[in-house]
Design an enzyme around this catalytic site. Structure first.
Site, PDB file in Angstrom:
ATOM      1  N   CYS A 118       0.816  -1.217   0.000  1.00 24.82           N
ATOM      2  CA  CYS A 118       0.000   0.000   0.000  1.00 24.82           C
ATOM      3  C   CYS A 118       0.849   1.266   0.000  1.00 24.82           C
ATOM      4  O   CYS A 118       0.354   2.354  -0.293  1.00 24.82           O
ATOM      5  CB  CYS A 118      -0.951  -0.004   1.190  1.00 24.82           C
ATOM      6  SG  CYS A 118      -2.002  -1.465   1.216  1.00 24.82           S
ATOM      7  N   HIS A 260      -3.719   6.931   2.885  1.00 28.26           N
ATOM      8  CA  HIS A 260      -4.087   5.636   2.316  1.00 28.26           C
ATOM      9  C   HIS A 260      -5.495   5.302   2.798  1.00 28.26           C
ATOM     10  O   HIS A 260      -5.805   5.404   3.982  1.00 28.26           O
ATOM     11  CB  HIS A 260      -3.082   4.591   2.787  1.00 28.26           C
ATOM     12  CG  HIS A 260      -3.432   3.202   2.381  1.00 28.26           C
ATOM     13  ND1 HIS A 260      -3.962   2.904   1.146  1.00 28.26           N
ATOM     14  CD2 HIS A 260      -3.344   2.019   3.051  1.00 28.26           C
ATOM     15  CE1 HIS A 260      -4.174   1.601   1.079  1.00 28.26           C
ATOM     16  NE2 HIS A 260      -3.821   1.047   2.211  1.00 28.26           N
ATOM     17  N   ASN A 290     -10.219  -0.325   0.051  1.00 21.27           N
ATOM     18  CA  ASN A 290      -8.752  -0.226   0.031  1.00 21.27           C
ATOM     19  C   ASN A 290      -8.249  -0.751  -1.310  1.00 21.27           C
ATOM     20  O   ASN A 290      -8.379  -1.938  -1.601  1.00 21.27           O
ATOM     21  CB  ASN A 290      -8.191  -1.047   1.201  1.00 21.27           C
ATOM     22  CG  ASN A 290      -6.667  -1.042   1.244  1.00 21.27           C
ATOM     23  OD1 ASN A 290      -6.005  -0.561   0.333  1.00 21.27           O
ATOM     24  ND2 ASN A 290      -6.119  -1.589   2.319  1.00 21.27           N
TER      25      ASN A 290
END
Ligand SMILES: CC(C)(COP(=O)(O)OP(=O)(O)OC[C@H]1O[C@@H](n2cnc3c(N)ncnc32)[C@H](O)[C@@H]1OP(=O)(O)O)[C@@H](O)C(=O)NCCC(=O)NCCS
Length: 333
Positions: A118, A260, A290
């Protein structure tokens, strides 16, 4: 010594698959023991996008890249470098960046992938920036592209509700103006905590540790509760460090924080502890979940397109994830 160049953020773009998957699909179609209410209140996610047949990291990444190149007012043949962050490449070889290069019709230029989960987009942004800062290239295309739905275990309610597919991209360009664009990037990793998030590959030597039901080699495995604690702690540190960096760079402040897009509760806990103003935080995880390396550039593109931030603003990008990795970038638009 040669004068280092500034690294302007010249364009942004994104691409989301058309298929919208609401929380209800996990109960009504996949028959999982979960609920829309649990997912919304524990994560903030209402829906996410799933890639369709034929959609891949390369195809989504190429579309995001086209939009970024167009918004930069450039053509694919102007691009001198492609760096693509992904943990869901179409192939182990060639790199997704090579597939995107061909899809766009770029010249023979350096093109390669980066795997930092990520945090991948910020790692890629750092690499692209350094090629530009030293004058090695003029225009760099930096992409985050993922199809996480191809590697998640749809029988594991702890993880499969969290993720979605998509891609985001930026074009960075060299400039003589040094007080703009990518101002400061901070990258960190801690391989000692690698077991908290794993995506085994076909060459993984042994099944990863864990209960038998998650020992399937082909699926992502996360320790959600531990990752939650790690993410809040690191996000607070990154925000506090960036506020110091911003002062040292003589910036007036940080107009927008683009974290994020992992879990609303992680973001809320981090901004409460750090004291960062909640109304300056860009969140779109309710609609996309996500998307790993794609999450920050998708949110950045949306923030610019919707007027959440504008030319001259300084945005703080923050990401964390598998590795473990964590990272931040201060960017003046
Ligand atoms: C995964 C995550 C949403 C779980 O939320 P949480 O509040 O930490 O929940 P917990 O893990 O403490 O689980 C609480 C209970 O909910 C249950 N639960 C987990 N997923 C569920 C779901 N989809 N639906 C219903 N119940 C669920 C658990 O089994 C547990 O039940 P128990 O108390 O009977 O054991 C959260 O920890 C998270 O977002 N972590 C980070 C995610 C991550 O790793 N992302 C990838 C890297 S960025």
């Amino acid at each position: 010594m040669t004068q280092l160049l500034g690294v302007a953020l010249r364009g942004t773009g994104s691409c989301l698959p058309a298929r919208v998957v609401p929380n209800e699909e996990f109960t009504d179609v996949l028959n999982l023991d979960t609920s829309d209410e649990w997912i919304r209140t524990r994560t903030g996610i209402r829906e996410r996008r799933f890639a369709g047949l034929g959609e891949t990291s390369a195809s989504l990444g190429a579309n995001a890249a086209r939009n970024a190149i167009e918004s930069a007012g450039l053509n694919p043949e102007d691009i001198d470098l492609i760096v693509c962050a992904t943990v869901t490449p179409d192939l182990m070889c060639p790199a997704t960046a090579n597939l995107i290069q061909t899809a766009l019709g770029c010249r023979p230029i350096p093109a390669f992938d980066i795997a930092a989960a990520c945090s991948g987009f910020l790692y890629a942004l750092s690499v692209g920036s350094q090629f530009i800062r030293t004058g090695a290239v003029r225009h760099a295309l930096v992409i985050g592209a993922e199809v996480l739905t191809r590697i998640i275990d749809f029988t594991d309610r702890n993880s499969c509700i969290l993720f979605g597919d998509g891609a985001g991209a930026v074009v960075l360009s060299g400039t003589q103006v040094v007080n703009t664009g990518v101002r400061k990037v901070r990258l960190y990793s801690d391989g000692a905590r690698q077991e908290l998030i794993q995506v085994p590959s076909r060459v993984t030597p042994v099944p990863p540790p864990g209960p038998p039901q998650v020992q399937r080699l082909e699926h992502m495995r996360i320790s959600g509760r531990e990752v939650f604690r790690f993410a809040v702690t690191r996000m607070v540190e990154l925000i506090e460090q960036a506020e110091i960096d911003a002062r040292e760079l003589g910036l007036n402040g940080i107009e927008v924080l683009i974290p994020h897009q992992v879990n609303q509760r992680i973001i809320d806990a981090a901004i409460e502890t750090s004291g960062f103003p909640a109304d300056k935080v860009m969140v779109n995880l309710d609609r996309y979940g996500n998307t790993s390396a794609a999450s920050v550039p998708i949110a950045l593109d949306e923030a610019l397109r919707t007027g959440r931030c504008k030319a001259g603003d300084t945005v703080l990008l923050v990401a964390f994830g598998g590795g473990l990795t964590w990272s931040s970038a201060l960017v003046t638009l």
